[in-house]
Structures are given as structure tokens and as C-alpha cells.
Design an enzyme around this catalytic site. Sequence first.
Site, PDB file in Angstrom:
ATOM      1  N   LYS A 182       0.864  -1.184   0.000  1.00 31.57           N
ATOM      2  CA  LYS A 182       0.000   0.000   0.000  1.00 31.57           C
ATOM      3  C   LYS A 182       0.901   1.235   0.000  1.00 31.57           C
ATOM      4  CE  LYS A 182      -4.449   1.396   2.006  1.00 31.57           C
ATOM      5  NZ  LYS A 182      -5.272   1.091   0.844  1.00 31.57           N
ATOM      6  N   GLU A 215      -8.883  -6.179  -9.022  1.00 29.44           N
ATOM      7  CA  GLU A 215      -9.412  -5.367  -7.920  1.00 29.44           C
ATOM      8  C   GLU A 215      -9.936  -4.059  -8.469  1.00 29.44           C
ATOM      9  OE1 GLU A 215      -6.226  -4.307  -5.247  1.00 29.44           O
ATOM     10  OE2 GLU A 215      -4.832  -3.937  -6.897  1.00 29.44           O
TER      11      GLU A 215
END
Length: 331
Positions: A182, A215
Site C-alpha cells: 500500500k 481489484e
Amino acid sequence: MGSYVQGEDQVPVYESGADALQKLQEKWKSTAAPYPAMYSSFLGGIVLDPAMMALPIDDHMVHRGHGVFDTAMLLDGHLYELDAHLDRFLRSAAQAKVGTPFPRDTLRSILVQMTAASGCRKGSIRYWLSSGPGDFLLSSSGCPGPAFYAVVIPSDYAQCRDGVRAVTTSVPMKPPLFATMKNVNYLPNVLSIMDAEERGAFASVWVDEQGYVAEGPMVNVAFVTQGGELVLPVFDKILSGCTAKRMLALAPKLVEAGLLKGVSTQHITADDAKRSVEMAFVGSGLPVLPIVEWDGQPIGDGKVGKLMLALSDLLWEDMKSGPDRVAVPYK
């Protein structure tokens, strides 16, 4: 309070920090402060004045993107899944070769104390580790040390009960090395959601070169197949979503109740996914957002399905009374 550069535009020059701070505070007078608290390791404390919520311009996270971040939801004065998010945060930092100025327990304590100082009881916190300020070079080897920043973001969020549209984006996916951590390099994510908005959709879906669903730009995706199985894409090339993993842990309750036939992660093609009876985005602030149309094609009967709503209820109840909640010690 500030002299002026001679010339056509008369650009003000603020000769002292006090002058600059006064100007910044004037800008915030006409509006309510959007962020009630911020922590900065560069400053060495928590600030409540939005005029002071700033980062050094030579921080390598700012000008080189060398940093990682994560978040945790705040509901009813409790931080939800803080430890799971903090663990992922530190894994991302290790992948990105970003150090930390403090051990994990200290980072956690700072986040809890900052939330308490804010007085906010509903919203989220977001936090960053950066290779730190020091220069404008590519390498961070000249930086004195890493930096840690965090902020409280109030939000009156609620469960999502209405369905949205999704589209497949043409913006290239991040390679797995960058997708599974992330990090702050979110330009592909920004462009993909802008692509969706320009096409009248809520958000987009990435499909990889082999045709498998990956995603969304800031969320995972989930499907209920025609056979009644809950399926999420495997996390090998995408971010391991904390909320998605919690959904997988809670969903067996619906199997026990006879509502689902099974729960799994697997590689699923976009063609097969579009034949699902239900579909949803899954993420911290949602926690489940039903998708009723993908690329102009209805998902199932084109209406919000009962199973995604049931999964949303499980997650929402977990956020309100589950075991992974940290009580914030407000004064």
C-alpha cells in the site's frame, strides 16, 4: 507582515514563520477545520490547528513517492481492525524499504493518542511512513531518518444499501510488486476512477492480461456465483484487503445458515464474473457496496442482492461490536 517581490504580480514574501502562520490561519477562519488532529514525527507531536498540518517540501514521500500508508475506520469511539491494518502497514514499509522512527507499539500508541486528542468518534485515521525529508535527490540515503505522519478524518459514513455501476478500466494495472504494497504511488488508481466517473460509473475494475478479475482502484471485489459460492480474487497480484479478509472469515456464518454454498478465493475470469448473481466492492469505508451493472451488463437481475446485504450486515455488526476494536481513551 511580509514584503513584496518587485514586479508585475507582486508576489508576497513572508519573512518569518509567524507571518506565514498568520496567513495560513486566516485561510482557515472562514471554514470549519476538516481535520481535527494530525501527528508529525518531524514536529514531534500532535497538532490541532489545521494551519500547522503540513509536511516538509523535501520529504521524499512528497517529491519521489517513497512512502507507504494505511488506514483504520473509527466507529462509536473505537478503531476497527487497527492491528491488522498496522501489520499490513509495516509489511508495506518493509517491501518499499522505508524505515520507521519508532517500534510498532509506539506507532500504535501515537495513533490512539492522536484519535483521543481529536475528540472525533466516527470517521477514519490515515497514516504514512516516509523515507523522510532531507534533499531532492532520488536516493533517500541522504535523509537523516524516516518520518511518520497521521491524521484524523471525520466522516458520517453508513452502510451502503444501494447499488452502483462499474466499468472495466483501460488504465494499466500496477505490477504485483507495487500492487501488493500500500504505497503512495496512486496515479494509476486516480486515473482509473476518473475513467469510471467520466463514463458514468462509480468506480472501475482491473482485469489482468490473462482476463482474470483483479481489484478496484481502492477496493477489492467479491462475487456470488450462480452456484451460490462467495468468491474473491486471489491476493497474489493485488492488495490483501483487511476488510475483504474479514469478510472471508465471517462469511462461513452464511454457509452455516444455508444462505451460501461455500467461500473461497480463486482466479475468476471477467466473463465468468459477469455471470455472477451478485457482485460488490469491498473496502474499509463501505464495507460492502453492491454492484448492479458492469460494463453495461446487469449483474444477476440488476438489483441489489440479499447475500451482499447480509455480508454487509455481518461486517457492520463486527465493526460495532466485534473483537477487533480498540477503545479510544477520550478525556
